[in-house]
Design a protein around this motif. Sequence first.
Motif, PDB file in Angstrom:
ATOM      1  N   ALA A   1       0.909  -1.135   0.118  1.00 24.56           N
ATOM      2  CA  ALA A   1       0.183  -0.147   0.139  1.00 24.56           C
ATOM      3  C   ALA A   1       1.062   1.357   0.002  1.00 24.56           C
ATOM      4  CB  ALA A   1      -0.963   0.016   1.159  1.00 24.56           C
ATOM      5  N   LEU A   2       1.635   1.254   0.669  1.00 26.09           N
ATOM      6  CA  LEU A   2       2.899   2.370   0.824  1.00 26.09           C
ATOM      7  C   LEU A   2       3.541   2.516  -0.516  1.00 26.09           C
ATOM      8  CD1 LEU A   2       4.193   4.703   2.439  1.00 26.09           C
ATOM      9  CD2 LEU A   2       5.893   3.016   3.166  1.00 26.09           C
ATOM     10  N   VAL A   3       4.076   1.516  -1.015  1.00 24.86           N
ATOM     11  CA  VAL A   3       4.613   1.584  -2.433  1.00 24.86           C
ATOM     12  C   VAL A   3       3.747   2.341  -3.351  1.00 24.86           C
ATOM     13  CG1 VAL A   3       5.718   0.221  -4.221  1.00 24.86           C
ATOM     14  CG2 VAL A   3       6.338  -0.276  -1.767  1.00 24.86           C
ATOM     15  N   SER A   4       2.404   1.805  -3.410  1.00 22.24           N
ATOM     16  CA  SER A   4       1.406   2.076  -4.449  1.00 22.24           C
ATOM     17  C   SER A   4       1.246   3.294  -4.233  1.00 22.24           C
ATOM     18  CB  SER A   4       0.054   1.376  -4.075  1.00 22.24           C
ATOM     19  OG  SER A   4      -0.624   1.603  -5.136  1.00 22.24           O
ATOM     20  N   ARG A   5       0.963   3.874  -3.128  1.00 22.37           N
ATOM     21  CA  ARG A   5       0.582   5.264  -2.763  1.00 22.37           C
ATOM     22  C   ARG A   5       1.831   6.317  -3.254  1.00 22.37           C
ATOM     23  NH1 ARG A   5       0.287   5.486   2.678  1.00 22.37           N
ATOM     24  NH2 ARG A   5      -1.215   3.848   2.560  1.00 22.37           N
TER      25      ARG A   5
ATOM     26  N   HIS B   1       0.097  -1.981 -10.203  1.00 29.30           N
ATOM     27  CA  HIS B   1       0.579  -3.100  -9.729  1.00 29.30           C
ATOM     28  C   HIS B   1       0.747  -3.465  -8.680  1.00 29.30           C
ATOM     29  CE1 HIS B   1       3.235  -6.853 -10.529  1.00 29.30           C
ATOM     30  NE2 HIS B   1       4.008  -6.351  -9.676  1.00 29.30           N
ATOM     31  N   PHE B   2       1.166  -2.642  -7.569  1.00 26.77           N
ATOM     32  CA  PHE B   2       1.438  -2.756  -6.293  1.00 26.77           C
ATOM     33  C   PHE B   2       0.257  -2.584  -5.255  1.00 26.77           C
ATOM     34  CE2 PHE B   2       5.932  -2.284  -7.587  1.00 26.77           C
ATOM     35  CZ  PHE B   2       6.433  -3.229  -7.039  1.00 26.77           C
ATOM     36  N   LYS B   3      -0.909  -2.122  -6.071  1.00 24.82           N
ATOM     37  CA  LYS B   3      -2.200  -1.802  -5.184  1.00 24.82           C
ATOM     38  C   LYS B   3      -2.518  -3.116  -4.526  1.00 24.82           C
ATOM     39  CE  LYS B   3      -6.715   0.175  -6.229  1.00 24.82           C
ATOM     40  NZ  LYS B   3      -7.569   0.458  -7.019  1.00 24.82           N
TER      41      LYS B   3
END
Length: 71
Positions: free
Chosen positions: A15-19, A66-68
């Motif tokens: 979630a942090l990477v996606s954000r 992708h990371f979501k």
Amino acid sequence: MNLIIIEKEKKMNKALVSRTCFIASIVSVGFSIATWSLVGDDPAHAERFGIFVGLWAPTLMGMANHFKPTP
């Protein structure tokens, strides 16, 4: 038992990477517009560099998607 704790700590916070990727894509659009309009003497160079930076946005948006995390 310690192995399970270590594995949990090694996992990436998706979630942090996606954000972060999403925010970076929005910032790159603004940076692209600023680069295009503010870079120096050669307008052709400014246009090419602005387009290059503008290509970061869809890449970062794809990474954010992708990371979501899935519910």
